[in-house]
Design an enzyme around this catalytic site. Structure first.
Site, PDB file in Angstrom:
ATOM      1  N   ASP A  46     -25.193  13.967   0.693  1.00 34.46           N
ATOM      2  CA  ASP A  46     -25.402  15.023  -0.307  1.00 34.46           C
ATOM      3  C   ASP A  46     -24.392  14.844  -1.437  1.00 34.46           C
ATOM      4  O   ASP A  46     -23.803  15.802  -1.938  1.00 34.46           O
ATOM      5  CB  ASP A  46     -25.296  16.418   0.317  1.00 34.46           C
ATOM      6  N   HIS A  52     -19.531  16.450 -10.023  1.00 39.61           N
ATOM      7  CA  HIS A  52     -19.393  17.423 -11.111  1.00 39.61           C
ATOM      8  C   HIS A  52     -18.200  17.031 -11.973  1.00 39.61           C
ATOM      9  O   HIS A  52     -17.337  16.243 -11.560  1.00 39.61           O
ATOM     10  CB  HIS A  52     -19.160  18.833 -10.564  1.00 39.61           C
TER      11      HIS A  52
END
Length: 425
Positions: free
Chosen positions: A306, A310
């Site tokens: 996953d 960011h």
């Protein structure tokens, strides 16, 4: 194309019941020969893998590459190079980009952009148009364009009637459904696991039922529709129980666990900082132990990351404001080896099953296998020496990890894709 001879390595190939010292010869992008001893030719590139593990390349079913639309977080080029650095030779990018990968045209565009990738890109298509949960996407068109699975990752298809239509279409087209198990109505602004630590930090919590309710729904509805179901980023003890129940009924249900969920519990969150914020959240120690037991018994048969990069400013703030997500492509094998193999939960062969063999089975692709004639997707790793994870050296644009500075074993030394060396330490 150059010939490569990998000498003296510990070949770990669960698909062919091999775990021992072997040589591997690669020619024309494929494995030519596996034997106890292979004589080297003058025109062969020899890799000495003495005291190293030689394994089929890892396949990550759950990755966010952010392109198109969020290139400041990650690009296909940086994400795929991060995969190569982590020994991951095939990655499945999720469709929650901007625009969403929800049409044949967007799938073709993604694959065209992926020409820069040193690893295999296996796209996943969105379930609904724009991931808005209102109207099914052109699933058959996307399959023809090259998707390998469906997912509404980042969201769940909350309309159960629409979800039923989706599952029937997935069954008809023999596409696995990758479920993001989260009941959005139950989140209620939560940013971390609900428990003592959330109370201590004064932060709103996310209960286990947020995940468990959708795990149960999706299993029940998949049983009716007859489709293949893969449950993403499972984090709770009851997810393991529910998956075991499904398997006992003979249902085609598989489930993945992420390294952060089997390595850390919410007890280890030291402060209110975005690097600890992920979805699902880090759970309590009982959940972590249940996930590890599920991996040990084979109920949970896949390890995926996953990988969710960011920007630094986005993550370096309170969990109340930071986005959910953790990077994982460059640390997944090391965390798996350190937490599961070194601590006796799994053998190295079982870890390879969960990172290579079983993901290939979920997708129904001919990978995760080092037999002669197979595509030469191979990873070589040093499993003897300890080192510290250093996020400043990540190839990924995302540095958002709580594992910076953690001591681990399992450094990837060489990654080979289609018979070409794409990463060398």
């Amino acid at each position: 194309m150059e010939k490569i001879l990998i000498k003296n390595g510990r070949v770990v190939d669960p698909a062919n019941y091999i775990d021992g010292k072997k040589d591997i010869l690669i020619e024309d992008g494929k494995i030519k020969k596996v034997a106890d001893f292979i004589v080297e030719d003058e025109d062969t590139n020899v890799i000495d893998a003495d005291e190293k593990a030689v394994m089929p390349g890892f396949i990550d079913l759950h990755v966010h590459l952010r392109e198109p639309g969020f290139e400041y977080k990650e690009t296909i080029e940086t994400g795929s190079k991060a995969a190569a650095r982590g020994g991951v030779t095939s990655i499945c990018p999720m469709p929650n980009t901007k625009p969403v990968i929800d049409s044949p045209e967007s799938v073709k565009d993604l694959l065209k952009r992926a020409d820069c990738s040193p690893v295999h890109i296996l796209p996943i298509g969105a379930c609904t148009i724009g991931q808005e949960g209102k109207e099914l996407a052109d699933i058959e068109g996307m399959k023809d364009a090259g998707i390998v699975a469906l997912s509404e990752d980042g969201k769940s298809v909350m309309d159960s009637a629409l979800f039923r239509k989706l599952l029937k279409e997935a069954a008809r087209l023999d596409l696995p459904m990758f479920s993001h198990c989260e009941d959005k109505a139950l989140v209620e602004g939560g940013v971390m696991n609900k428990g003592k630590k959330s109370e201590e930090l004064g932060l709103p919590g996310i209960t286990n039922s947020v995940e468990d309710v959708i795990v149960a729904r999706d299993i029940i509805m998949s049983k009716e529709a007859g489709n293949r179901l893969h449950l993403c980023h499972c984090s709770t003890a009851d997810s393991v129980v529910l998956v075991e129940m499904a398997k006992k009924q003979g249902l085609p249900v598989s489930a993945e666990v992420c390294p952060h969920h089997f390595t850390m519990s919410d007890d280890e969150i030291t402060e209110d900082n975005g690097r600890f914020k992920m979805n699902p959240p880090l759970r309590n120690r009982a959940d972590v132990d249940a996930l590890k037991e599920g991996l040990k018994t084979g109920i949970m048969e896949v390890i995926s990351t996953d990988h969710a990069p960011h920007g630094k400013e986005e993550k370096d703030q309170s969990m109340l404001k930071a986005p959910f997500g953790i990077v994982g492509l460059e640390t997944s094998f090391a965390l798996g080896y350190t937490e599961l193999v070194d601590k006796g939960v799994l053998t190295l062969s079982q870890l390879v099953e969960k990172m290579s063999v079983n993901p290939a089975k979920v997708l129904g692709i001919d990978k995760g296998n080092l037999a002669p004639g197979k595509v030469a997707d191979i990873v070589i790793a040093d499993i003897t020496k300890e080192y510290k994870i250093d996020s400043s050296k990540f190839v990924s644009k995302g540095k958002n990890t709580p594992f910076d500075g953690k001591k681990v074993k399992g450094r990837v030394i060489t990654t080979i894709v289609d018979g070409k060396i794409v990463y060398k330490y």
